[in-house]
Scaffold this motif. Structure first.
Motif, PDB file in Angstrom:
ATOM      1  N   ILE A 233       0.830  -1.197   0.000  1.00  0.00           N
ATOM      2  CA  ILE A 233       0.000   0.000   0.000  1.00  0.00           C
ATOM      3  C   ILE A 233       0.872   1.259   0.000  1.00  0.00           C
ATOM      4  O   ILE A 233       0.540   2.265  -0.648  1.00  0.00           O
ATOM      5  CB  ILE A 233      -0.948  -0.002   1.207  1.00  0.00           C
TER       6      ILE A 233
ATOM      7  N   ARG B  29       2.023   1.781  -3.438  1.00  0.00           N
ATOM      8  CA  ARG B  29       0.896   2.080  -4.323  1.00  0.00           C
ATOM      9  C   ARG B  29       0.402   3.520  -4.165  1.00  0.00           C
ATOM     10  O   ARG B  29      -0.017   4.150  -5.139  1.00  0.00           O
ATOM     11  CB  ARG B  29      -0.230   1.098  -4.006  1.00  0.00           C
ATOM     12  N   THR B  30       0.436   4.021  -2.943  1.00  0.00           N
ATOM     13  CA  THR B  30      -0.104   5.350  -2.671  1.00  0.00           C
ATOM     14  C   THR B  30       0.954   6.408  -2.388  1.00  0.00           C
ATOM     15  O   THR B  30       0.625   7.593  -2.327  1.00  0.00           O
ATOM     16  CB  THR B  30      -1.062   5.283  -1.471  1.00  0.00           C
TER      17      THR B  30
ATOM     18  N   LEU C  49       2.431   6.807   0.462  1.00  0.00           N
ATOM     19  CA  LEU C  49       2.267   7.277   1.838  1.00  0.00           C
ATOM     20  C   LEU C  49       3.355   6.700   2.733  1.00  0.00           C
ATOM     21  O   LEU C  49       3.764   5.545   2.559  1.00  0.00           O
ATOM     22  CB  LEU C  49       0.897   6.869   2.387  1.00  0.00           C
TER      23      LEU C  49
ATOM     24  N   ARG D  31       0.370  12.043  -3.342  1.00  0.00           N
ATOM     25  CA  ARG D  31      -0.381  11.166  -4.238  1.00  0.00           C
ATOM     26  C   ARG D  31      -1.651  10.603  -3.611  1.00  0.00           C
ATOM     27  O   ARG D  31      -2.338   9.808  -4.261  1.00  0.00           O
ATOM     28  CB  ARG D  31       0.513  10.011  -4.694  1.00  0.00           C
ATOM     29  N   ALA D  32      -1.971  10.984  -2.402  1.00  0.00           N
ATOM     30  CA  ALA D  32      -3.137  10.380  -1.746  1.00  0.00           C
ATOM     31  C   ALA D  32      -3.644  11.306  -0.653  1.00  0.00           C
ATOM     32  O   ALA D  32      -2.954  12.229  -0.206  1.00  0.00           O
ATOM     33  CB  ALA D  32      -2.778   9.008  -1.154  1.00  0.00           C
TER      34      ALA D  32
ATOM     35  N   VAL E 258      -8.138   5.587   2.177  1.00  0.00           N
ATOM     36  CA  VAL E 258      -7.046   6.235   1.456  1.00  0.00           C
ATOM     37  C   VAL E 258      -7.561   6.551   0.060  1.00  0.00           C
ATOM     38  O   VAL E 258      -7.994   5.653  -0.666  1.00  0.00           O
ATOM     39  CB  VAL E 258      -5.796   5.334   1.384  1.00  0.00           C
TER      40      VAL E 258
ATOM     41  N   THR F  82      -6.872   8.101  -3.679  1.00  0.00           N
ATOM     42  CA  THR F  82      -5.918   8.517  -4.692  1.00  0.00           C
ATOM     43  C   THR F  82      -6.681   9.178  -5.836  1.00  0.00           C
ATOM     44  O   THR F  82      -7.885   9.397  -5.749  1.00  0.00           O
ATOM     45  CB  THR F  82      -5.107   7.318  -5.199  1.00  0.00           C
TER      46      THR F  82
ATOM     47  N   GLU G   7     -11.245  12.460  -6.486  1.00  0.00           N
ATOM     48  CA  GLU G   7     -10.850  12.499  -5.081  1.00  0.00           C
ATOM     49  C   GLU G   7     -11.788  13.373  -4.255  1.00  0.00           C
ATOM     50  O   GLU G   7     -12.034  13.092  -3.078  1.00  0.00           O
ATOM     51  CB  GLU G   7      -9.409  13.002  -4.945  1.00  0.00           C
TER      52      GLU G   7
END
Length: 437
Positions: free
Chosen positions: A75, A78-79, A81, A104-105, A116, A118, A197
């Protein structure tokens, strides 16, 4: 003799070959046994890795939703964070209401809503929580680009396990429109759909505010009758009910205040709001890459000028936060209204407590006044007893010598009458001086 020697030599060679084959088989068995028993640290590492994997509900911008098992590091890649931001979503840890805008998130932690967001998908870690089930059922329809028109939507939950197997489960959802269509129209009257978002953020805020509003309404329906009943009849049962209501009031007020403070913090910080424009930042990055590619192909000054002008024009989006500001202000007003309702209820509780304290003080004053009157009566009766004691002394006086029947009653009546007059005088003096009412 030569023939016998050849036969003996052949037999010896066969024996050596059979011994070598047996030794090789024994070595193979030992190697296989060693390989089948992995060392303890590796087994513990696998258990630790499997324990960090959890099921995340992934909702894309097209409205498709599926369950995916992923670990924390997956994760994070991917995000984009850091681990400290994902720690906010841990259900075992208690964090206050938080909305974090990152590169990015966006990290959402509002009451029961943990997600979360994105630019293209929403990840929900606690989708199996009973409180979150209504939220995740409505989420795909609300974040899709065609969420305006109420329609019946059928999405799929795909359970993706670690071995690659997938299980498809249909999920029938009713698509509802946003409660605030005014945010879709801004600028010069042009009609524009909110970015993905912001649609997800709006639904998270709506769900959290709706939960707090529902709990506030339930508390109001229970509190006002209980407080009115307490004013009419003060009893242990009514006092206990009001005590529980006040405890719930304090807890709900604290939760609402945290959400309000978080929204107020975002509205006061333009940079934090600018960080939440994920789609625009993604489009800006793509445009810059395209311009750089054109520069590599053209190799001239005109391309450089074009890149500078494009980059300068795209960097200005951080200052245009009117869209997100309108969204946050709408829910700030809503949560502020909920907080005002709780403040009004708190004032009613305080007024009721003041009224109860006044009533109790009045009762206490009445008891004190009764105590003073009884003490005065006791004092007066004691004075009469003193008189009787004086007459009961073993001395000779003229009253005893010539006493008759009527003289006895005259003495008794005079003593009692004197006590009564003394008591009346004491009460009159107490009222005149303000000690008694």
């Amino acid at each position: 003799m030569p023939r016998n020697n050849a036969e003996n030599s052949l037999a010896g060679d066969e024996m050596r070959i059979s011994r070598a084959v047996a030794a090789e088989e024994d070595a193979n068995h030992r190697t296989a046994a060693t390989a089948s028993a992995p060392p303890h640290p590796q087994a513990g590492g696998r258990r630790k890795a499997s324990a960090s994997i959890r099921a995340w509900l992934v909702v894309s911008d097209s409205g498709r939703s599926y369950l995916e098992e992923a670990g924390k590091h997956s994760i994070m890649r991917r995000t984009g964070l850091p681990a400290r931001d994902l720690r906010v979503l841990d259900p075992q840890l208690s964090y206050p209401s938080t909305i974090l805008g990152r590169e990015r998130a966006i990290v959402i932690n509002l009451e029961h809503i943990k997600a979360v967001i994105t630019a293209t998908e929403v990840l929900v870690p606690n989708s199996r929580d009973p409180l979150v089930i209504p939220f995740v059922q409505e989420l795909p329809a609300r974040v899709s680009s065609s969420h305006r028109a109420p329609q019946q939507d059928v999405s799929e939950f795909v359970d993706v396990s670690t071995d690659g197997a997938a299980k498809v489960m249909p999920n029938f959802q009713t698509q509802l429109g946003s409660p605030r269509h005014a945010l879709d129209a801004y600028g010069n009257g042009s009609n524009k759909v909110l970015p993905f978002e912001f649609r997800a953020l709006e639904f998270c805020l709506e769900s959290a505010c709706r939960l707090l509003e529902s709990e506030t309404l339930t508390l109001e329906q229970e509190a006002y009758p209980a407080l009115d009943e307490l004013t009419s009849k003060i009893s242990t049962l009514n006092l206990e009910r009001v005590r529980q209501i006040k405890s719930r009031l304090v807890a709900i007020s604290g939760r609402v205040q945290k959400v309000r403070d978080e929204l107020e913090h975002l509205l006061d910080d333009d940079m934090d709001m600018a960080e939440m424009y994920l789609s625009e930042k993604q489009a800006r990055q793509r445009d810059i890459e395209n311009v750089e590619l054109e520069m590599v192909d053209a190799r001239d000054e005109d391309a450089k000028t074009e890149r500078e002008s494009t980059a300068g024009g795209l960097s200005g989006f951080k200052l245009n936060i009117e869209e997100l500001e309108m969204l946050l202000e709408a829910y700030f007003v809503q949560i502020d209204g909920t907080l005002n309702k709780l403040s009004t209820l708190r004032e009613y509780v305080d007024d009721t407590e003041d009224y109860i304290n006044i009533m109790l003080d009045e009762k206490q004053n009445q008891l004190l006044q009764m105590g003073v009157m009884l003490s005065t009566a006791t004092l007066v009766v004691t004075a009469g007893v003193v008189v009787v004691g004086i007459f009961g002394m073993n001395i000779i006086i003229d009253l005893f010598k010539v006493s008759t029947y009527h003289q006895f009653w005259e003495t008794v009546g005079g003593t009692i009458g004197g006590c009564i007059m003394l008591y009346i005088f004491a009460i009159y003096w107490g009222k005149k001086s303000g000690l008694l009412q």
